[in-house]
Design a protein around this motif. Structure first.
Motif, PDB file in Angstrom:
ATOM      1  N   ASP A 155       0.834  -1.210   0.000  1.00  0.00           N
ATOM      2  CA  ASP A 155       0.000   0.000   0.000  1.00  0.00           C
ATOM      3  C   ASP A 155       0.865   1.257   0.000  1.00  0.00           C
ATOM      4  OD1 ASP A 155      -2.532  -1.160  -0.104  1.00  0.00           O
ATOM      5  OD2 ASP A 155      -2.717  -1.265   2.086  1.00  0.00           O
ATOM      6  N   GLN A 156       1.917   1.241   0.787  1.00  0.00           N
ATOM      7  CA  GLN A 156       2.836   2.385   0.850  1.00  0.00           C
ATOM      8  C   GLN A 156       3.467   2.626  -0.518  1.00  0.00           C
ATOM      9  OE1 GLN A 156       3.287   4.155   3.673  1.00  0.00           O
ATOM     10  NE2 GLN A 156       4.882   5.509   2.953  1.00  0.00           N
ATOM     11  N   TRP A 157       3.917   1.572  -1.170  1.00  0.00           N
ATOM     12  CA  TRP A 157       4.518   1.708  -2.497  1.00  0.00           C
ATOM     13  C   TRP A 157       3.497   2.197  -3.511  1.00  0.00           C
ATOM     14  CZ3 TRP A 157       7.028  -3.778  -2.164  1.00  0.00           C
ATOM     15  CH2 TRP A 157       8.144  -3.735  -1.311  1.00  0.00           C
ATOM     16  N   ALA A 158       2.267   1.688  -3.437  1.00  0.00           N
ATOM     17  CA  ALA A 158       1.209   2.126  -4.357  1.00  0.00           C
ATOM     18  C   ALA A 158       0.936   3.616  -4.163  1.00  0.00           C
ATOM     19  CB  ALA A 158      -0.063   1.308  -4.142  1.00  0.00           C
ATOM     20  N   GLY A 159       0.932   4.067  -2.923  1.00  0.00           N
ATOM     21  CA  GLY A 159       0.754   5.490  -2.652  1.00  0.00           C
ATOM     22  C   GLY A 159       1.910   6.314  -3.177  1.00  0.00           C
ATOM     23  N   LEU A 160       3.098   5.760  -3.125  1.00  0.00           N
ATOM     24  CA  LEU A 160       4.290   6.461  -3.604  1.00  0.00           C
ATOM     25  C   LEU A 160       4.239   6.663  -5.117  1.00  0.00           C
ATOM     26  CD1 LEU A 160       7.120   7.590  -2.852  1.00  0.00           C
ATOM     27  CD2 LEU A 160       8.006   5.292  -3.277  1.00  0.00           C
ATOM     28  N   VAL A 161       3.887   5.624  -5.859  1.00  0.00           N
ATOM     29  CA  VAL A 161       3.862   5.749  -7.327  1.00  0.00           C
ATOM     30  C   VAL A 161       2.586   6.424  -7.810  1.00  0.00           C
ATOM     31  CG1 VAL A 161       5.383   3.782  -7.662  1.00  0.00           C
ATOM     32  CG2 VAL A 161       2.910   3.433  -7.791  1.00  0.00           C
ATOM     33  N   GLY A 162       1.511   6.361  -7.023  1.00  0.00           N
ATOM     34  CA  GLY A 162       0.258   7.010  -7.367  1.00  0.00           C
ATOM     35  C   GLY A 162      -0.486   6.328  -8.500  1.00  0.00           C
ATOM     36  N   SER A 163      -1.656   6.851  -8.783  1.00  0.00           N
ATOM     37  CA  SER A 163      -2.492   6.309  -9.854  1.00  0.00           C
ATOM     38  C   SER A 163      -1.738   6.373 -11.185  1.00  0.00           C
ATOM     39  CB  SER A 163      -3.790   7.113  -9.941  1.00  0.00           C
ATOM     40  OG  SER A 163      -4.612   6.594 -10.952  1.00  0.00           O
ATOM     41  N   GLY A 164      -1.719   5.259 -11.883  1.00  0.00           N
ATOM     42  CA  GLY A 164      -0.995   5.173 -13.146  1.00  0.00           C
ATOM     43  C   GLY A 164       0.438   4.689 -12.994  1.00  0.00           C
ATOM     44  N   GLY A 165       0.936   4.639 -11.757  1.00  0.00           N
ATOM     45  CA  GLY A 165       2.276   4.120 -11.509  1.00  0.00           C
ATOM     46  C   GLY A 165       2.283   2.599 -11.584  1.00  0.00           C
ATOM     47  N   ARG A 166       3.443   2.038 -11.705  1.00  0.00           N
ATOM     48  CA  ARG A 166       3.571   0.595 -11.866  1.00  0.00           C
ATOM     49  C   ARG A 166       4.191  -0.040 -10.624  1.00  0.00           C
ATOM     50  NH1 ARG A 166       1.380  -2.150 -15.690  1.00  0.00           N
ATOM     51  NH2 ARG A 166       3.201  -3.409 -16.022  1.00  0.00           N
ATOM     52  N   LEU A 167       3.678  -1.225 -10.263  1.00  0.00           N
ATOM     53  CA  LEU A 167       4.230  -2.024  -9.172  1.00  0.00           C
ATOM     54  C   LEU A 167       4.606  -3.388  -9.719  1.00  0.00           C
ATOM     55  CD1 LEU A 167       1.746  -1.478  -6.190  1.00  0.00           C
ATOM     56  CD2 LEU A 167       4.001  -0.446  -6.513  1.00  0.00           C
ATOM     57  N   GLY A 168       5.721  -3.922  -9.237  1.00  0.00           N
ATOM     58  CA  GLY A 168       6.131  -5.270  -9.594  1.00  0.00           C
ATOM     59  C   GLY A 168       6.739  -5.971  -8.394  1.00  0.00           C
ATOM     60  N   LEU A 169       6.432  -7.245  -8.241  1.00  0.00           N
ATOM     61  CA  LEU A 169       6.967  -8.053  -7.140  1.00  0.00           C
ATOM     62  C   LEU A 169       7.549  -9.345  -7.696  1.00  0.00           C
ATOM     63  CD1 LEU A 169       4.019  -7.867  -4.565  1.00  0.00           C
ATOM     64  CD2 LEU A 169       6.045  -6.404  -4.667  1.00  0.00           C
ATOM     65  N   LEU A 170       8.683  -9.733  -7.153  1.00  0.00           N
ATOM     66  CA  LEU A 170       9.290 -11.036  -7.431  1.00  0.00           C
ATOM     67  C   LEU A 170       9.693 -11.622  -6.092  1.00  0.00           C
ATOM     68  CD1 LEU A 170      10.685 -13.298  -9.068  1.00  0.00           C
ATOM     69  CD2 LEU A 170      12.689 -11.805  -9.188  1.00  0.00           C
ATOM     70  N   ASP A 171       9.159 -12.797  -5.773  1.00  0.00           N
ATOM     71  CA  ASP A 171       9.445 -13.429  -4.486  1.00  0.00           C
ATOM     72  C   ASP A 171       9.557 -14.933  -4.638  1.00  0.00           C
ATOM     73  OD1 ASP A 171       9.189 -11.175  -2.486  1.00  0.00           O
ATOM     74  OD2 ASP A 171       7.347 -10.978  -3.650  1.00  0.00           O
ATOM     75  N   LEU A 172      10.099 -15.556  -3.623  1.00  0.00           N
ATOM     76  CA  LEU A 172      10.180 -17.012  -3.552  1.00  0.00           C
ATOM     77  C   LEU A 172       9.304 -17.520  -2.417  1.00  0.00           C
ATOM     78  CD1 LEU A 172      14.034 -17.534  -3.952  1.00  0.00           C
ATOM     79  CD2 LEU A 172      12.273 -17.683  -5.731  1.00  0.00           C
ATOM     80  N   ALA A 173       8.650 -18.640  -2.651  1.00  0.00           N
ATOM     81  CA  ALA A 173       7.839 -19.304  -1.633  1.00  0.00           C
ATOM     82  C   ALA A 173       7.800 -20.790  -1.978  1.00  0.00           C
ATOM     83  CB  ALA A 173       6.431 -18.721  -1.594  1.00  0.00           C
ATOM     84  N   ARG A 174       7.250 -21.589  -1.073  1.00  0.00           N
ATOM     85  CA  ARG A 174       7.145 -23.029  -1.339  1.00  0.00           C
ATOM     86  C   ARG A 174       6.404 -23.292  -2.635  1.00  0.00           C
ATOM     87  NH1 ARG A 174       5.081 -25.679   4.211  1.00  0.00           N
ATOM     88  NH2 ARG A 174       4.000 -23.696   4.238  1.00  0.00           N
ATOM     89  N   SER A 175       6.785 -24.345  -3.291  1.00  0.00           N
ATOM     90  CA  SER A 175       6.107 -24.736  -4.519  1.00  0.00           C
ATOM     91  C   SER A 175       4.973 -25.706  -4.212  1.00  0.00           C
ATOM     92  CB  SER A 175       7.085 -25.414  -5.480  1.00  0.00           C
ATOM     93  OG  SER A 175       6.414 -25.803  -6.659  1.00  0.00           O
ATOM     94  N   SER A 176       3.866 -25.527  -4.919  1.00  0.00           N
ATOM     95  CA  SER A 176       2.771 -26.487  -4.816  1.00  0.00           C
ATOM     96  C   SER A 176       2.704 -27.357  -6.072  1.00  0.00           C
ATOM     97  CB  SER A 176       1.444 -25.755  -4.601  1.00  0.00           C
ATOM     98  OG  SER A 176       1.198 -24.886  -5.683  1.00  0.00           O
TER      99      SER A 176
END
Length: 131
Positions: free
Chosen positions: A41-62
């Motif tokens: 949410d903080q990052w979304a507020g920082l980039v504002g409407s029209g800004g882009r967010l991207g996430l890359l993470d690792l977690a257990r595989s199903s």
């Protein structure tokens, strides 16, 4: 690149002026935050409407073919993650919960969000434009 700056600071509150930011890409960090959805949410507020967010993470595989590798992944998690994950009663559950929460929040904040997995299901990718 002339249009890219690398800064050091608190990832939940980057030391940037909102008008100077149009995208945030967070790689392998959301599991380090106790409340990763709030950080997204903080990052979304920082980039504002029209800004882009991207996430890359690792977690257990199903993914059935990769499930036998979850034991090795657990060893990685217990040595490479922050104390809050390593010392929890169930480190993989903590990691999975935090990663899922961050990616769900990105989906909530970006109506055009896309998501997928790679690397036998261990890598989680999400991205979109903030509404």
């Amino acid at each position: 690149w002339e249009n890219v700056d690398v800064l050091r600071g608190d990832g939940s509150r980057p030391p940037l002026d909102a008008e100077a930011v149009n995208a945030v890409f967070a790689s392998l960090v959301v599991s380090m935050f106790d409340d990763p959805a709030a950080v997204v949410d903080q990052w979304a507020g920082l980039v504002g409407s029209g800004g882009r967010l991207g996430l890359l993470d690792l977690a257990r595989s199903s993914t059935p073919v990769a499930r036998p590798l979850n034991g090795l992944f657990r060893r990685f998690v217990t040595t490479a993650n922050p104390r809050s994950v390593r010392q929890s009663a169930a480190p993989l559950t903590t990691l999975d919960r935090r990663v899922a929460a961050a990616h769900r929040r990105l989906q909530d904040r970006c109506s055009d969000a896309t998501a997928g997995t790679r690397a036998l299901g261990f890598a989680r990718l999400s991205g979109g434009t903030v509404d």
